[in-house]
Scaffold this motif. Sequence first.
Motif, short mmCIF file in Angstrom:
data_model
loop_
_atom_site.label_atom_id
_atom_site.label_comp_id
_atom_site.label_asym_id
_atom_site.label_seq_id
_atom_site.Cartn_x
_atom_site.Cartn_y
_atom_site.Cartn_z
N GLY A 37 0.81 -1.20 0.00
CA GLY A 37 0.00 0.00 0.00
C GLY A 37 0.85 1.25 0.00
O GLY A 37 0.51 2.26 -0.65
N ASN A 38 1.95 1.21 0.74
CA ASN A 38 2.84 2.37 0.79
C ASN A 38 3.45 2.67 -0.57
O ASN A 38 3.59 3.82 -0.98
CB ASN A 38 3.97 2.13 1.81
CG ASN A 38 3.64 2.72 3.16
OD1 ASN A 38 2.69 3.49 3.30
ND2 ASN A 38 4.41 2.35 4.18
N GLN A 39 3.85 1.63 -1.30
CA GLN A 39 4.42 1.84 -2.63
C GLN A 39 3.39 2.49 -3.56
O GLN A 39 3.72 3.40 -4.32
CB GLN A 39 4.89 0.50 -3.21
CG GLN A 39 6.15 -0.04 -2.57
CD GLN A 39 6.48 -1.43 -3.07
OE1 GLN A 39 5.63 -2.33 -3.05
NE2 GLN A 39 7.70 -1.62 -3.53
N LEU A 40 2.17 2.01 -3.49
CA LEU A 40 1.10 2.57 -4.32
C LEU A 40 0.85 4.03 -3.96
O LEU A 40 0.77 4.90 -4.83
CB LEU A 40 -0.17 1.75 -4.16
CG LEU A 40 -1.40 2.24 -4.94
CD1 LEU A 40 -1.13 2.18 -6.44
CD2 LEU A 40 -2.62 1.40 -4.57
N ASN A 67 2.85 6.16 -2.44
CA ASN A 67 4.01 7.00 -2.79
C ASN A 67 4.05 7.31 -4.28
O ASN A 67 4.38 8.43 -4.69
CB ASN A 67 5.31 6.32 -2.37
CG ASN A 67 5.50 6.29 -0.86
OD1 ASN A 67 4.93 7.13 -0.15
ND2 ASN A 67 6.26 5.34 -0.37
N LEU A 68 3.71 6.32 -5.09
CA LEU A 68 3.70 6.52 -6.53
C LEU A 68 2.63 7.53 -6.93
O LEU A 68 2.87 8.44 -7.73
CB LEU A 68 3.46 5.19 -7.23
CG LEU A 68 3.62 5.15 -8.75
CD1 LEU A 68 5.01 5.66 -9.18
CD2 LEU A 68 3.41 3.73 -9.27
N LEU A 69 1.44 7.41 -6.35
CA LEU A 69 0.36 8.35 -6.65
C LEU A 69 0.72 9.77 -6.20
O LEU A 69 0.39 10.75 -6.87
CB LEU A 69 -0.93 7.88 -5.99
CG LEU A 69 -1.62 6.68 -6.64
CD1 LEU A 69 -2.72 6.14 -5.74
CD2 LEU A 69 -2.18 7.05 -8.01
N ALA A 82 -4.44 7.85 -13.61
CA ALA A 82 -3.21 7.44 -12.93
C ALA A 82 -3.21 5.94 -12.67
O ALA A 82 -2.20 5.25 -12.90
CB ALA A 82 -3.06 8.20 -11.62
N LEU A 83 -4.33 5.41 -12.21
CA LEU A 83 -4.40 3.97 -11.92
C LEU A 83 -4.25 3.14 -13.19
O LEU A 83 -3.63 2.08 -13.18
CB LEU A 83 -5.72 3.65 -11.22
CG LEU A 83 -5.89 4.20 -9.81
CD1 LEU A 83 -7.26 3.85 -9.25
CD2 LEU A 83 -4.80 3.70 -8.88
N LYS A 84 -4.79 3.62 -14.29
CA LYS A 84 -4.64 2.89 -15.56
C LYS A 84 -3.17 2.86 -16.01
O LYS A 84 -2.68 1.83 -16.49
CB LYS A 84 -5.54 3.52 -16.63
CG LYS A 84 -7.01 3.15 -16.46
CD LYS A 84 -7.87 3.56 -17.64
CE LYS A 84 -8.28 5.00 -17.57
NZ LYS A 84 -9.31 5.34 -18.60
N GLU A 85 -2.48 3.99 -15.83
CA GLU A 85 -1.06 4.02 -16.20
C GLU A 85 -0.24 3.09 -15.31
O GLU A 85 0.62 2.34 -15.79
CB GLU A 85 -0.52 5.45 -16.08
CG GLU A 85 -0.88 6.36 -17.25
CD GLU A 85 -0.11 7.67 -17.21
OE1 GLU A 85 0.98 7.70 -16.57
OE2 GLU A 85 -0.57 8.65 -17.80
#
Length: 479
Positions: A323-326, A328-330, A365-368
């Motif tokens: 979850g943290n990786q997701l 941070n990316l967003l 963003a989620l699609k990318e």
Amino acid sequence: MNLYDKLLQYQSSEMYPFHMPGHKRRKDDFANPFLIDITEIEGFDNLHHAEGILKDAQDRAAALYHSEETYFLVNGSTCGILAAVSACMTRGGKILMARNCHKAAYHAAYLRGLDIEYLYPEKEDIFGINGGIHEDIVEKALEEFQDIQAVMITSPTYDGVVSNVEKIAQIVHRKGIPLIVDEAHGAHFGFHEYFPKSSVEMGADLVIHSLHKTLPSLTQTALLHVNGNRVDRECLRKFLDIYQTSSPSYVFMAGMDSCVCLLEKRGGELFESLRRNLEVFYKQTESLGCIYLANHGLMGKSGIHDFDRSKLVISARKAGFTGNQLANLLRNRYHLELEMAGGSYGLALTSISDTEEGFLRLSEALKEIDACLENKIEKNTEKSTLTIEDIVIKNEVWCRIHEALESPGESVLLEKAEGKICREFVYLYPPGIPMLVPGEIISREVLGKIRRLVREGYSVQGMADYSAEHIQVMNTAIF
């Protein structure tokens, strides 16, 4: 940089807030707070003895939510939980409480010296979140423990899971005792059929709402609703006087009244707009491969009676992403700030103040991200098996909370704490659910989970040692 400048910098950035407060920094029709910041002067009533304009405002909120009485809370839902539990319990009494309640419920138990019997939420295996509190376990517990004075549950959970409050209320009321529902994350319930019904209308005696979590109201504003005759209302008012500040903010109270008036006038229109935005978002993201979102498909499983679709539970478990990786990316690449991250998912909070543009930015963003993850699914080596449901642990209870907190103790290294009696709270924040409660025996299992959370960068709080290397324990030896 000072705090004020830091806030201004964030406000002027491209960061979009998929987090609290529910006004999403877009309430432009509210005055400069310094212009309306007053004290209890003539003509403006007194929250602790409301007879005029504040009584009218609270009555307006009660009418909106269909409660018999509603109280403004300027110390957030925390003071509402403290007052509700305190008013329903005698000192040293026994409460039946969901183990995934907010830390404020445990603080109330400490202050009143309560004995706690726990209700454990069912496990949800797809997203790794807490399921609901099934009504059957409530009934079984009330049959086993005849001296229970009140029952408290959290519905919805942080992640939007709703228990069957109506059935639970019926079971609890057959025992002649009150049901307290921490519905802090459901202040928007009951205003549109797309969202779950409110516990206020499902039979709960006391319901706590955080207006600021999901509605356009200032942080720290909340409501406490009262129904029925199972709670001593004079006692409740006494505890509200104790836990609420003696200098309540008129800015906060005006914000609450403004929110109520907005829902009175435009609630149907605004929630219909939110429904449309959410439906479009779910449609745009339904073809994702590695990323998937929670939806009504969870209902009927794991004690989940209903689900709040305004909570976007976004999982990247298939790709081995934490979850943290997701999150941070967003945040870093797309300038989208989530409410929280835990295990292998992130949580985006939405409200009637969100924009079509905000939803579109998130879906794109989620699609990318999803397209990139499909190409790298086997390369990720930072997989997390720890889930949010793992923090609700069945620890062995040695003594009551107040007995542990008020006894002599010492600080020991975490690796030497196994088998000792905990003397402080340890919780993941958010959501603020204790993994360890004072008076519980520290097991190897819970120590492993604490270390794992710290290693993966989650915020483990409550311990006097902010580095989470030491923990406070009782001097008492266990034989």
